[in-house]
Design a protein around this motif. Structure first.
Motif, PDB file in Angstrom:
ATOM      1  N   TYR A  23       1.154  -1.297  -0.030  1.00 33.42           N
ATOM      2  CA  TYR A  23      -0.020   0.167   0.089  1.00 33.42           C
ATOM      3  C   TYR A  23       0.826   1.422  -0.135  1.00 33.42           C
ATOM      4  CZ  TYR A  23      -4.338  -2.435   0.640  1.00 33.42           C
ATOM      5  OH  TYR A  23      -5.382  -3.142   0.693  1.00 33.42           O
ATOM      6  N   PHE A  80       3.394  -0.140   3.471  1.00 33.74           N
ATOM      7  CA  PHE A  80       2.858  -1.457   4.117  1.00 33.74           C
ATOM      8  C   PHE A  80       2.495  -2.610   3.198  1.00 33.74           C
ATOM      9  CE2 PHE A  80      -0.268  -4.242   6.011  1.00 33.74           C
ATOM     10  CZ  PHE A  80       0.343  -4.721   7.169  1.00 33.74           C
ATOM     11  N   ALA A  90       1.070  -5.816   2.278  1.00 33.26           N
ATOM     12  CA  ALA A  90      -0.210  -6.486   2.865  1.00 33.26           C
ATOM     13  C   ALA A  90      -0.417  -7.890   2.303  1.00 33.26           C
ATOM     14  CB  ALA A  90      -1.629  -5.520   2.707  1.00 33.26           C
ATOM     15  N   ASN A 103      -7.671 -10.452  11.746  1.00 31.35           N
ATOM     16  CA  ASN A 103      -8.072  -9.091  11.434  1.00 31.35           C
ATOM     17  C   ASN A 103      -6.619  -8.536  10.525  1.00 31.35           C
ATOM     18  OD1 ASN A 103     -10.175  -8.459  14.050  1.00 31.35           O
ATOM     19  ND2 ASN A 103     -10.554  -8.294  12.122  1.00 31.35           N
ATOM     20  N   GLY A 104      -6.593  -7.930   9.565  1.00 29.09           N
ATOM     21  CA  GLY A 104      -5.642  -7.598   9.020  1.00 29.09           C
ATOM     22  C   GLY A 104      -4.619  -8.557   8.314  1.00 29.09           C
ATOM     23  N   ALA A 105      -5.149  -9.846   8.080  1.00 29.89           N
ATOM     24  CA  ALA A 105      -4.269 -10.889   7.564  1.00 29.89           C
ATOM     25  C   ALA A 105      -4.171 -10.696   6.139  1.00 29.89           C
ATOM     26  CB  ALA A 105      -4.867 -12.164   7.769  1.00 29.89           C
ATOM     27  N   GLY A 106      -5.055  -9.954   5.443  1.00 31.43           N
ATOM     28  CA  GLY A 106      -4.878  -9.493   4.035  1.00 31.43           C
ATOM     29  C   GLY A 106      -5.771 -10.067   2.946  1.00 31.43           C
ATOM     30  N   LYS A 107      -6.941 -10.704   3.744  1.00 35.00           N
ATOM     31  CA  LYS A 107      -7.993 -11.347   3.065  1.00 35.00           C
ATOM     32  C   LYS A 107      -8.688 -10.575   2.023  1.00 35.00           C
ATOM     33  CE  LYS A 107     -10.433 -12.372   6.977  1.00 35.00           C
ATOM     34  NZ  LYS A 107      -9.249 -11.890   8.056  1.00 35.00           N
ATOM     35  N   THR A 108      -9.186  -9.035   2.699  1.00 33.06           N
ATOM     36  CA  THR A 108      -9.780  -8.106   1.775  1.00 33.06           C
ATOM     37  C   THR A 108      -8.911  -7.662   0.666  1.00 33.06           C
ATOM     38  OG1 THR A 108     -11.400  -7.612   3.665  1.00 33.06           O
ATOM     39  CG2 THR A 108     -11.330  -6.033   1.796  1.00 33.06           C
ATOM     40  N   THR A 109      -7.617  -7.551   1.043  1.00 30.90           N
ATOM     41  CA  THR A 109      -6.865  -7.369   0.157  1.00 30.90           C
ATOM     42  C   THR A 109      -6.575  -7.972  -1.032  1.00 30.90           C
ATOM     43  OG1 THR A 109      -5.408  -5.790   1.929  1.00 30.90           O
ATOM     44  CG2 THR A 109      -4.335  -5.968  -0.143  1.00 30.90           C
ATOM     45  N   GLN A 138     -16.966  -6.532   2.067  1.00 26.97           N
ATOM     46  CA  GLN A 138     -17.123  -6.681   3.596  1.00 26.97           C
ATOM     47  C   GLN A 138     -17.912  -5.737   4.144  1.00 26.97           C
ATOM     48  OE1 GLN A 138     -13.198  -6.751   5.333  1.00 26.97           O
ATOM     49  NE2 GLN A 138     -13.857  -7.148   7.318  1.00 26.97           N
ATOM     50  N   GLU A 195     -16.538 -12.011   4.068  1.00 31.58           N
ATOM     51  CA  GLU A 195     -17.239 -11.839   5.507  1.00 31.58           C
ATOM     52  C   GLU A 195     -18.833 -11.968   5.363  1.00 31.58           C
ATOM     53  OE1 GLU A 195     -15.550 -10.054   9.070  1.00 31.58           O
ATOM     54  OE2 GLU A 195     -13.636 -10.285   7.705  1.00 31.58           O
ATOM     55  N   HIS A 254     -13.519 -15.365   9.862  1.00 33.67           N
ATOM     56  CA  HIS A 254     -12.667 -15.707  11.115  1.00 33.67           C
ATOM     57  C   HIS A 254     -12.889 -16.804  11.847  1.00 33.67           C
ATOM     58  CE1 HIS A 254     -12.732 -10.844  11.038  1.00 33.67           C
ATOM     59  NE2 HIS A 254     -11.801 -10.962  10.535  1.00 33.67           N
ATOM     60  N   ASP A 270      -6.206   3.103  -4.738  1.00 34.18           N
ATOM     61  CA  ASP A 270      -4.872   2.645  -3.822  1.00 34.18           C
ATOM     62  C   ASP A 270      -5.945   2.504  -2.396  1.00 34.18           C
ATOM     63  OD1 ASP A 270      -4.581   6.310  -3.666  1.00 34.18           O
ATOM     64  OD2 ASP A 270      -6.274   5.201  -2.701  1.00 34.18           O
TER      65      ASP A 270
END
Ligand SMILES: Nc1ncnc2c1ncn2[C@@H]1O[C@H](COP(=O)(O)OP(=O)(O)OP(=O)(O)O)[C@@H](O)[C@H]1O
Ligand SMILES: [Mg+2]
Lengths: 309, 253
Positions: free
Chosen positions: A14, A18, A20, A40-46, A85, A160, A192, B253
């Motif tokens: 990003y 960062f 991701a 949370n923040g694992a990168g699934k949505t990314t 999500q 999700e 999750h 982005d």
């Protein structure tokens, strides 16, 4: 047959630096349901956003139905339906119009019969003329699913799908997913919860900190998770496992001071009673008994260690 | 070309407009009437004629341009900012559409709305003053081109803006002064020579001048130059939007 979705070494950094996604590779077969499981923040949505064209990958590539997601973005995206999500709907628009818009964006001619069918499938038909602001959270999520299904996608991303959905609705959602699978739709969903993944997915991919740690068939993973260990502390150390106990899945612990018996909690007979009476028969004296179960986290940790080694 | 997608975006955007059609109609009627009361009566009583045209009629093209430019910008900037703000933009970004299709849909709808408002103002104005249009087709062409080019600019602003304040900032800080100093309500020939030269750097001068020529056959700058300016401006905006979609700037982005 070639996988319907092929992800090769996909990376996403990003703005701000960062990272991701740290080189994700994954093949998904047509018609399967795969769950992306991670904190949370694992990168699934990314990962999903990158595959659907919402963010641009930093490097690596992916194909959907053989079409590159960047070079052949039209052909690739034509196959994809996306349920995000976060609930995002225009308040003043009616359910029918919202669904119609998505279908149009995918270049499909207006087809009210098809839209009615999709709305019916999601128990939303009576809400067709209702403005989205008058819907409950669970209904809004189903509207998003209806939008994603409006153009008959071959691959459906569900980010999700059951967040904020009550228990009965969750079951209903699983039903919808199962029905889509029967129609041959490939489904990638994030969650999750291991129980959710177990309930609907054919395979589970565990993702953490932008990396896929493991991809395994749900049954096999659950078996691995269903294994428990009985630790038998011995009064007198053993040099080796006595021949009389050869029939058991036994290992000798540190300095021969304990025996570790691995068994399956889900099988009818654990074999513990038999083991204990055999131990007594061979004259082995016990000091203590304890049990241990590998949690999902422990499997992660084990995987990370293997990675490092 | 995903024509159905363009049409879907266009229709969806126009539906929003039709929901509030009465407001869209009444507010330009009222504001135009006010302009005539204030400018036409108060100033018009002192300046009777500008280059042979009654002052009341003279300001009509400027008045239309002013509204059309502001409307185009605000319509288009809002149209793309709003989905970004509420998150529905995901749909556009993940659809099988290229930048041109998205732009034609959104900018087309924004330009249609402001064209409508421009015509309402023209109709209202003709109730107050005697208007004759020397070149109706050229008038319409200038009007349409202005709607489109300023909607393109608004589209860029909508993508650039990170909050509602920024959304208002550019129109207020840059466009309004340019329009007011662009000869909307006077002929630049009425200014001292130095300022006449300065105004030549104001792009809006070319648009208003060309538009006024279509009405009265009098212009501050040659008509060809006006057309060139508006074509150049449109091309510039399209280029910027093409770059935005290619790089993903503020969108992906
Ligand atoms: N637009 C962005 N800019 C910068 N960092 C981002 C952006 N979006 C996500 N991230 C970061 O990338 C990481 C992965 O986020 P992502 O949303 O993919 O996680 P997730 O697995 O979907 O989490 P969750 O289960 O909470 O939805 C997070 O650390 C997040 O802070
Ligand atoms: Mg997420």
């Amino acid at each position: 047959m070639a996988p319907i979705l092929q992800i090769k070494n996909l990376r996403k950094t990003y703005e701000g630096g960062f990272e991701a996604l740290k080189g994700v590779s994954l093949d998904i077969e047509e018609g399967e349901i795969i769950a992306l499981l991670g904190p949370n923040g694992a990168g699934k949505t990314t990962l999903i956003s990158t595959l659907c064209g919402i963010t641009i990958p930093t490097s690596g590539n992916a194909t959907v139905g053989g079409f590159d997601i960047q070079r052949d973005f039209r052909a690739a995206r034509n196959l994809i339906g996306l349920v995000p999500q976060e609930i995002a709907l225009e308040q003043f628009e009616t359910v029918g119009n919202a669904v119609r818009l998505t279908r149009g964006l995918f270049g499909k001619r207006r087809d009210d019969a098809h839209i009615d069918k999709v709305l019916g499938q999601l128990s939303l038909l009576d809400k067709k003329g209702v403005r989205t602001m008058a819907l409950s959270g669970g209904m809004k999520r189903r509207v998003l699913i209806a939008k994603a299904l409006s153009h008959d996608p071959r691959v459906l991303f569900l980010d999700e799908p059951t967040a904020g959905v009550d228990v009965s609705l969750r079951k209903e959602m699983w039903e919808v997913v199962a029905e889509l699978k029967r129609d041959g739709v490939t489904i990638i969903l994030t969650t999750h919860y291991l129980e959710e993944a177990e309930a609907i997915a054919d395979r589970i991919a565990v993702i953490n900190k932008g990396e896929i740690l493991l991809v395994e068939e749900t049954d096999k993973l659950m078996q691995r998770l269903g294994k428990k260990q009985l630790i038998v502390d011995l009064r007198d150390p053993l040099a080796e496992i006595p021949a009389a106990l050869a029939g058991f899945d036994l290992a000798l612990g540190a300095e021969g001071r304990c025996l570790i018996y691995t068994y399956d909690t889900q099988s009818e007979r654990t074999g513990i009673t038999r083991l204990l009476s055999e131990l007594a028969a061979t004259g082995i004296n016990l000091r203590d008994l304890s049990t241990r179960q590998d949690s999902l986290e422990e499997i992660f940790v084990g995987l990370v260690r293997e990675d490092a080694a | 070309m995903n024509v159905i997608a363009i049409w879907s975006i266009y229709r969806y955007e126009m539906a929003r407009f039709f929901r509030t059609i009465l407001q869209s109609f009444i507010s330009p009627v009222i504001s135009t009437s006010l302009y005539f009361v204030v400018f036409g009566t108060a100033i018009g009583s002192r300046i009777q004629e500008v280059e042979g045209v009654s002052y009341g009629a003279f300001i009509v093209p400027g008045l239309i341009m002013l509204s059309v430019m502001m409307q185009s910008i605000s319509n288009a900037s809002f149209a793309i900012y709003f989905p970004k703000f509420i998150g529905t933009i995901y749909e556009i970004l993940s659809a099988p559409v290229n930048f041109l299709e998205v732009v034609v849909g959104y900018v087309g709808a924004a330009a249609t709305k402001s064209l409508f408002i421009g015509l309402v103002i023209l109709g209202t104005a003709s109730l107050f003053v005697d208007l004759s249009i020397a070149h109706p087709l050229a008038m319409l062409a200038f009007l349409v081109l202005t709607c489109i080019s300023f909607a393109l600019m608004g589209f860029i602003i909508g993508i650039w803006a990170k909050n509602f304040e920024q959304l208002q900032l550019v129109p207020m800080l840059i466009v309004t002064p340019l329009v007011f100093l662009g000869g909307a309500f006077y002929s630049t020939s009425m200014l001292p020579p130095v300022w006449q030269t300065v105004t030549l750097f104001n792009p809006v001068v070319y648009l208003i001048s060309g538009f006024r020529w279509a009405f009265f056959e009098q212009a501050d700058v040659p008509v060809g130059l006006s057309l060139l300016a508006i074509a150049g401006f449109t091309a510039l905006c399209l280029g910027v939007i093409w770059w935005i979609f290619r790089s993903g700037w503020r969108l992906r982005d």
